[in-house]
Motif scaffolding. Structure first.
Motif, PDB file in Angstrom:
ATOM      1  N   LEU A  72      28.277  -2.534  23.098  1.00  0.00           N
ATOM      2  CA  LEU A  72      28.246  -2.747  24.547  1.00  0.00           C
ATOM      3  C   LEU A  72      27.147  -1.849  25.102  1.00  0.00           C
ATOM      4  O   LEU A  72      27.273  -0.626  25.064  1.00  0.00           O
ATOM      5  CB  LEU A  72      29.603  -2.379  25.164  1.00  0.00           C
ATOM      6  N   ARG A  74      23.803  -1.093  28.012  1.00  0.00           N
ATOM      7  CA  ARG A  74      23.100  -1.362  29.262  1.00  0.00           C
ATOM      8  C   ARG A  74      21.704  -0.761  29.146  1.00  0.00           C
ATOM      9  O   ARG A  74      21.551   0.441  29.000  1.00  0.00           O
ATOM     10  CB  ARG A  74      23.845  -0.774  30.472  1.00  0.00           C
ATOM     11  N   VAL A  99      22.348   3.325  27.799  1.00  0.00           N
ATOM     12  CA  VAL A  99      23.714   3.820  27.603  1.00  0.00           C
ATOM     13  C   VAL A  99      24.487   2.747  26.846  1.00  0.00           C
ATOM     14  O   VAL A  99      24.257   1.553  27.032  1.00  0.00           O
ATOM     15  CB  VAL A  99      24.420   4.130  28.936  1.00  0.00           C
ATOM     16  N   SER A 100      25.407   3.183  25.980  1.00  0.00           N
ATOM     17  CA  SER A 100      26.111   2.184  25.178  1.00  0.00           C
ATOM     18  C   SER A 100      27.373   2.749  24.563  1.00  0.00           C
ATOM     19  O   SER A 100      27.634   3.957  24.607  1.00  0.00           O
ATOM     20  CB  SER A 100      25.191   1.663  24.068  1.00  0.00           C
ATOM     21  N   SER A 101      28.133   1.834  23.967  1.00  0.00           N
ATOM     22  CA  SER A 101      29.334   2.182  23.223  1.00  0.00           C
ATOM     23  C   SER A 101      29.489   1.184  22.092  1.00  0.00           C
ATOM     24  O   SER A 101      29.103   0.020  22.219  1.00  0.00           O
ATOM     25  CB  SER A 101      30.562   2.114  24.137  1.00  0.00           C
ATOM     26  N   ARG A 108      37.037  -3.128  30.121  1.00  0.00           N
ATOM     27  CA  ARG A 108      35.987  -2.321  30.735  1.00  0.00           C
ATOM     28  C   ARG A 108      36.465  -1.720  32.042  1.00  0.00           C
ATOM     29  O   ARG A 108      37.322  -2.305  32.681  1.00  0.00           O
ATOM     30  CB  ARG A 108      34.746  -3.201  30.976  1.00  0.00           C
ATOM     31  N   PRO A 109      35.920  -0.592  32.441  1.00  0.00           N
ATOM     32  CA  PRO A 109      34.837   0.149  31.801  1.00  0.00           C
ATOM     33  C   PRO A 109      35.324   0.968  30.611  1.00  0.00           C
ATOM     34  O   PRO A 109      36.439   1.459  30.603  1.00  0.00           O
ATOM     35  CB  PRO A 109      34.341   1.074  32.912  1.00  0.00           C
ATOM     36  N   VAL A 110      34.444   1.102  29.617  1.00  0.00           N
ATOM     37  CA  VAL A 110      34.725   1.964  28.478  1.00  0.00           C
ATOM     38  C   VAL A 110      33.832   3.199  28.569  1.00  0.00           C
ATOM     39  O   VAL A 110      32.782   3.185  29.203  1.00  0.00           O
ATOM     40  CB  VAL A 110      34.521   1.242  27.123  1.00  0.00           C
ATOM     41  N   LYS A 111      34.296   4.243  27.916  1.00  0.00           N
ATOM     42  CA  LYS A 111      33.552   5.503  27.918  1.00  0.00           C
ATOM     43  C   LYS A 111      32.297   5.330  27.061  1.00  0.00           C
ATOM     44  O   LYS A 111      32.375   4.894  25.907  1.00  0.00           O
ATOM     45  CB  LYS A 111      34.457   6.593  27.331  1.00  0.00           C
ATOM     46  N   ALA A 112      31.150   5.665  27.609  1.00  0.00           N
ATOM     47  CA  ALA A 112      29.899   5.563  26.847  1.00  0.00           C
ATOM     48  C   ALA A 112      29.806   6.692  25.831  1.00  0.00           C
ATOM     49  O   ALA A 112      30.382   7.767  26.021  1.00  0.00           O
ATOM     50  CB  ALA A 112      28.712   5.621  27.795  1.00  0.00           C
ATOM     51  N   VAL A 116      22.482   9.996  27.437  1.00  0.00           N
ATOM     52  CA  VAL A 116      21.713   8.932  28.069  1.00  0.00           C
ATOM     53  C   VAL A 116      20.303   9.065  27.504  1.00  0.00           C
ATOM     54  O   VAL A 116      19.696  10.140  27.562  1.00  0.00           O
ATOM     55  CB  VAL A 116      21.688   9.093  29.605  1.00  0.00           C
TER      56      VAL A 116
ATOM     57  N   ASN B  79      17.368  -3.689  37.729  1.00  0.00           N
ATOM     58  CA  ASN B  79      17.457  -4.871  36.849  1.00  0.00           C
ATOM     59  C   ASN B  79      17.756  -6.186  37.556  1.00  0.00           C
ATOM     60  O   ASN B  79      18.128  -7.154  36.894  1.00  0.00           O
ATOM     61  CB  ASN B  79      18.547  -4.670  35.783  1.00  0.00           C
ATOM     62  N   TYR B  95      22.171  -4.435  38.132  1.00  0.00           N
ATOM     63  CA  TYR B  95      22.911  -3.318  37.560  1.00  0.00           C
ATOM     64  C   TYR B  95      23.098  -2.232  38.610  1.00  0.00           C
ATOM     65  O   TYR B  95      22.231  -2.015  39.468  1.00  0.00           O
ATOM     66  CB  TYR B  95      22.167  -2.728  36.360  1.00  0.00           C
ATOM     67  N   VAL B 118      28.665   2.916  35.462  1.00  0.00           N
ATOM     68  CA  VAL B 118      27.654   1.878  35.249  1.00  0.00           C
ATOM     69  C   VAL B 118      28.333   0.514  35.358  1.00  0.00           C
ATOM     70  O   VAL B 118      29.357   0.270  34.707  1.00  0.00           O
ATOM     71  CB  VAL B 118      27.000   2.032  33.860  1.00  0.00           C
ATOM     72  N   LEU B 141      32.628  -2.984  36.570  1.00  0.00           N
ATOM     73  CA  LEU B 141      32.150  -1.801  35.848  1.00  0.00           C
ATOM     74  C   LEU B 141      32.145  -2.090  34.349  1.00  0.00           C
ATOM     75  O   LEU B 141      33.006  -2.817  33.845  1.00  0.00           O
ATOM     76  CB  LEU B 141      33.042  -0.596  36.137  1.00  0.00           C
ATOM     77  N   SER B 142      31.174  -1.513  33.652  1.00  0.00           N
ATOM     78  CA  SER B 142      31.107  -1.728  32.205  1.00  0.00           C
ATOM     79  C   SER B 142      31.265  -0.432  31.415  1.00  0.00           C
ATOM     80  O   SER B 142      32.003  -0.392  30.430  1.00  0.00           O
ATOM     81  CB  SER B 142      29.792  -2.417  31.825  1.00  0.00           C
ATOM     82  N   LEU B 143      30.581   0.623  31.821  1.00  0.00           N
ATOM     83  CA  LEU B 143      30.564   1.864  31.052  1.00  0.00           C
ATOM     84  C   LEU B 143      30.696   3.061  31.998  1.00  0.00           C
ATOM     85  O   LEU B 143      30.230   3.021  33.129  1.00  0.00           O
ATOM     86  CB  LEU B 143      29.237   1.999  30.288  1.00  0.00           C
ATOM     87  N   THR B 144      31.322   4.104  31.496  1.00  0.00           N
ATOM     88  CA  THR B 144      31.365   5.374  32.228  1.00  0.00           C
ATOM     89  C   THR B 144      30.648   6.416  31.386  1.00  0.00           C
ATOM     90  O   THR B 144      31.000   6.628  30.221  1.00  0.00           O
ATOM     91  CB  THR B 144      32.823   5.811  32.473  1.00  0.00           C
ATOM     92  N   VAL B 145      29.633   7.026  31.975  1.00  0.00           N
ATOM     93  CA  VAL B 145      28.818   7.984  31.225  1.00  0.00           C
ATOM     94  C   VAL B 145      29.352   9.396  31.480  1.00  0.00           C
ATOM     95  O   VAL B 145      29.510   9.785  32.642  1.00  0.00           O
ATOM     96  CB  VAL B 145      27.335   7.889  31.655  1.00  0.00           C
TER      97      VAL B 145
END
Lengths: 145, 145, 145
Positions: A72, A74, A99-101, A108-112, A116, B79, B95, B118, B141-145
């Motif tokens: 996953l 971005r 950023v990704s996981s 979602r959201p999941v922890k990245a 970064v 984006n 985004y 994110v 939301l997709s990711l949390t950094v």
């Protein structure tokens, strides 16, 4: 450049920037065919995490994207500046924040994953019969936050 | 799409992207009336933090923004890709990176709350007599950094 | 504004946004002359980290950039909204995320210093014989992530 007026240059810059953003979106959607179709048949692509090993050819690019483990991601794109070199060629640079996981399953959201990744793409664009495409797209990284 | 030439499409894409950015700016300035005015009268808006509960109607959107606790926020937008569907309709995705603090009083800069959020907005735009407006704006939301 | 049609306004907005991005790129490349050339001769610039002390004059701006300690930086620019005020004047606001390291020697990527600085630039643009330039560029910070 005498053949292009300022409006034509703006249109070419806009089309190339749109390509940069489509690459990010399609990549994040894991649409491998879609990403590969943004390159010319003989296009080259170096991943930001492997800047010294460009992959050459649309088919090889597609296979690379298809065969890597799902993620996953971005690709956050900013700062694109395109210089139109001729009516059919342009160069550009864009900044990337990645950023990704590896967790593609959880709600979602999941922890990245920590980190970064800040980098850039240096692009060469050409105008084909299907519109502007990447001739060469060289990724690299500069800072890890 | 035969009615639109490439310049008209670019102008529509640009106008819709400008709307996306104005939403972020006005939201961060806590200009509730200004944000609501970017929607059609029957427009719908789902907050990225509450994606399954869209609020319908410009007035209801304004009230929601007005009545929530004040927050120093930055909606960082990137984006944006807009697809013009007809001369009066377009769709797009952008985004979002969201950072904020509940401290709206201290001298700036203030420390943000932990977590960069994110996500994205999926938008439907329509051309009204006052220009392009949001018909539907669905955050997630997709990711949390 | 009766003298400008919507296409001319879009072109002016695009040119000013391009200037915003060039400033970031040239700054990050430590091209001091290049950055200074984006300002009018009497242009003013306040750094986001020192918002109350604008530097006035292209030459003084160049010297400030040239004489500060080198730094690997990325000025990540987003959300630009430009309002064209007349055929030769515009105002705009852009968001900034700033990440950097004092380590300009190690192989990249290098670890950034802790803290992503979120801020903005408030700009006044004027159209000169060489194109759009910054008349005034006032940086400030809002949040530290």
């Amino acid at each position: 450049m005498t053949e292009m007026n300022s409006n034509e240059r703006m249109a070419a810059e806009w089309a190339c920037e749109r390509l940069v953003r489509q690459f990010a979106m399609l990549n994040d959607e894991r649409d491998h065919e879609g990403v590969a179709a943004l390159f010319t048949q003989d296009g080259a692509f170096a991943r930001p995490f492997d800047p010294d090993n460009p992959i050459v050819g649309r088919e090889n690019i597609m296979v690379m994207f298809r065969d890597r483990p799902p993620r996953l991601s971005r690709h956050i794109m900013t700062n694109t500046v395109v210089e139109v070199v001729s009516p059919t060629e342009a160069r550009g640079r864009s900044y990337l924040m990645f950023v990704s996981s590896t967790d593609v399953e959880s709600p979602r959201p999941v922890k990245a994953e920590p980190g970064v990744h800040v980098g850039q793409y240096d692009d060469t664009f050409v105008l084909t019969e299907s519109g502007w495409r990447f001739q060469k797209r060289l990724g690299s990284l500069s800072l890890t936050v």
